[in-house]
Scaffold this active site. Structure first.
Site, PDB file in Angstrom:
ATOM      1  N   ARG A  59       2.956  12.726 -24.059  1.00 31.64           N
ATOM      2  CA  ARG A  59       2.818  11.613 -23.119  1.00 31.64           C
ATOM      3  C   ARG A  59       3.687  11.789 -21.879  1.00 31.64           C
ATOM      4  O   ARG A  59       3.376  11.269 -20.808  1.00 31.64           O
ATOM      5  CB  ARG A  59       3.154  10.293 -23.828  1.00 31.64           C
ATOM      6  CG  ARG A  59       3.062   9.062 -22.962  1.00 31.64           C
ATOM      7  CD  ARG A  59       2.905   7.796 -23.802  1.00 31.64           C
ATOM      8  NE  ARG A  59       3.858   7.726 -24.890  1.00 31.64           N
ATOM      9  CZ  ARG A  59       5.125   7.301 -24.765  1.00 31.64           C
ATOM     10  NH1 ARG A  59       5.590   6.938 -23.586  1.00 31.64           N
ATOM     11  NH2 ARG A  59       5.915   7.232 -25.822  1.00 31.64           N
TER      12      ARG A  59
ATOM     13  N   TYR B 223      -7.078  -2.911  -1.511  1.00 28.10           N
ATOM     14  CA  TYR B 223      -8.069  -2.630  -2.555  1.00 28.10           C
ATOM     15  C   TYR B 223      -8.106  -3.827  -3.522  1.00 28.10           C
ATOM     16  O   TYR B 223      -7.058  -4.317  -3.954  1.00 28.10           O
ATOM     17  CB  TYR B 223      -7.599  -1.358  -3.242  1.00 28.10           C
ATOM     18  CG  TYR B 223      -8.299  -0.860  -4.465  1.00 28.10           C
ATOM     19  CD1 TYR B 223      -9.657  -0.584  -4.477  1.00 28.10           C
ATOM     20  CD2 TYR B 223      -7.552  -0.574  -5.618  1.00 28.10           C
ATOM     21  CE1 TYR B 223     -10.269  -0.065  -5.613  1.00 28.10           C
ATOM     22  CE2 TYR B 223      -8.157  -0.041  -6.759  1.00 28.10           C
ATOM     23  CZ  TYR B 223      -9.512   0.203  -6.748  1.00 28.10           C
ATOM     24  OH  TYR B 223     -10.119   0.721  -7.862  1.00 28.10           O
TER      25      TYR B 223
ATOM     26  N   ASP C 173      -1.027   3.266  -0.138  1.00 29.92           N
ATOM     27  CA  ASP C 173      -2.198   3.792  -0.819  1.00 29.92           C
ATOM     28  C   ASP C 173      -2.817   4.786   0.163  1.00 29.92           C
ATOM     29  O   ASP C 173      -3.411   4.409   1.169  1.00 29.92           O
ATOM     30  CB  ASP C 173      -3.186   2.667  -1.155  1.00 29.92           C
ATOM     31  CG  ASP C 173      -4.390   3.168  -1.934  1.00 29.92           C
ATOM     32  OD1 ASP C 173      -4.763   4.346  -1.768  1.00 29.92           O
ATOM     33  OD2 ASP C 173      -4.986   2.372  -2.692  1.00 29.92           O
TER      34      ASP C 173
ATOM     35  N   LYS D 113     -10.798  10.023  -6.657  1.00 30.48           N
ATOM     36  CA  LYS D 113     -11.644  10.203  -5.476  1.00 30.48           C
ATOM     37  C   LYS D 113     -11.662  11.666  -5.026  1.00 30.48           C
ATOM     38  O   LYS D 113     -12.239  12.506  -5.686  1.00 30.48           O
ATOM     39  CB  LYS D 113     -11.159   9.301  -4.350  1.00 30.48           C
ATOM     40  CG  LYS D 113     -11.332   7.800  -4.424  1.00 30.48           C
ATOM     41  CD  LYS D 113     -11.756   7.120  -5.637  1.00 30.48           C
ATOM     42  CE  LYS D 113     -11.857   5.613  -5.438  1.00 30.48           C
ATOM     43  NZ  LYS D 113     -11.424   4.853  -6.620  1.00 30.48           N
TER      44      LYS D 113
END
Length: 389
Positions: A54, A107, A179, A203
């Protein structure tokens, strides 16, 4: 070396993996440690080397090193999605009683996280005009810890004056997050004053519409440790295959992005001349209100842009969208495929500013198809639009 060359080689160590060009996919949860002393070591050593799946494997570290190189930062933390990157970064610096300044063009899931999760934790969010620039100083309070930016906005495409915002925030002791998903390769956040850069790597970094991934890149090692500790505490951990797909996408990012940007510029110039269009939202266009800031701060553009139509019925717009051959209806962007979504109605939420387009609004992503085919698709769509009215 030029950025394109650095990006191609960053994070790769063929000598470690028998000459393999790509970093292998390490599928690992348990990592065997050599001694009790090594197992009991804590603090910073928890995040150095490979200790538990992790916390990262060589595949993770290769991706993080490459993204840090891409954005010019000190270190990077990978997460399982763009929203996990946003929430993980915010939670690293906010606690009950703190104040957050959030751009009004954020967003939508970012706004939802602020209004529901952060509010429930006693963290207050104030939304501000994305075009505020240095005047944001008037909104900063003694307990303002973070100023969050998104430039350009992913639905309405306002370009923010990041250097001016950062100067005001830093003067008051607040950190600046951005962002940077739209800017991906063409905006260097740390050169412009940001402290933390977030990307929905789903993206353009992944680039093939086949993986969920997020990244948080920091300006300094100290900020990285704070973010890494927070992200680990919340259990954000990207999958091994997803990290490999992110690495694969990074190697071809410059050439893909050049095609996306050139196609988007051709499409937006064509759309500007259409009688059905009221306005095109794309900072790379000379006519865009944000063009001067974009030209000053960005080295290029991507394939995402908006269109505001002249008044038309919902039935007409639906017929236009439903009939597209290449511009498929789908959320996300940055992949090889062209996409479109309607952005009117409840898609755009504003509380600090007003968003009143002249007619229906849309968001397009220009994929890697031939521009001539995309223009023909748009033209047939306008025929359907005008047939219904």
């Amino acid at each position: 070396m030029k950025k394109e060359t650095r990006l191609l080689h960053a994070g790769r160590h063929p000598e470690r993996y028998h000459g393999a060009v790509n970093v292998p996919v390490f599928r690992a949860s348990t990592i065997l440690l050599p001694s009790v002393a090594a197992m009991e070591s804590g603090g910073r050593s928890l995040f150095e080397g490979v200790r538990y799946g992790r916390f990262g494997t060589p595949t993770t570290f290769a991706l993080e090193d490459t993204v840090a190189e891409l954005e010019g930062g000190a270190r990077c933390v990978a997460t399982s999605s763009g929203l996990a990157a946003i929430s993980g970064a915010l939670m690293a610096f906010l606690k009950c009683g703190d104040h957050l300044l959030m751009t009004d063009s954020a967003y939508a899931p970012t706004r939802k996280f602020c209004d529901e999760v952060l509010a429930g934790l006693g963290i207050e969010t104030t939304y501000y005009d994305p075009l505020i620039g240095g005047d944001i100083a008037a909104l900063i309070r003694p307990n303002t810890r973070v100023v969050f930016t998104e430039s350009p906005g992913s639905l309405t495409f306002e370009v923010q004056d990041i250097p001016a915002i950062a100067a005001a925030a830093h003067a008051a002791g607040a950190i600046v997050m951005i962002d940077n998903t739209w800017g991906v390769l063409h905006f260097q956040p740390f050169e412009k004053g940001a402290d933390i850069s977030i990307q929905a790597a789903t993206k353009y970094i992944v680039g093939h519409a086949d993986a969920m991934l997020g990244t948080i890149t920091t300006a300094t090692e100290a900020l990285w440790l704070k973010v890494k500790s927070s992200v680990a505490a919340f259990g954000h951990s990207p999958g091994t295959e997803e990290m490999y797909l992110g690495l694969r996408g990074l190697r071809t990012l410059p050439v893909r992005l050049a095609h996306h940007g050139a196609t988007a510029l051709a499409l937006t110039r064509w759309l500007e001349a259409r009688p059905e269009v009221d306005r095109v939202l794309y900072p790379a266009l000379e006519s865009d209100p944000g063009h001067a800031l974009w030209k000053r701060d960005f080295g290029g553009a991507c394939g995402l842009f908006g269109v505001i139509l002249k008044p038309a019925s919902k039935a007409a717009v639906d017929a236009m969208l439903d009939g597209y051959e290449h511009f498929k209806l789908g959320f996300s962007w940055g992949g090889f495929e062209s996409l479109v979504i309607p952005t009117g109605g409840h898609s755009i939420h504003r509380t600090a500013t007003r968003w009143q387009p002249a007619g229906p609004s849309l968001r397009f992503h220009a994929g890697l198809e031939a521009v001539e085919d995309l223009i023909a698709d748009l033209e047939r769509g306008f025929e359907r639009l005008t047939a219904i009215g």
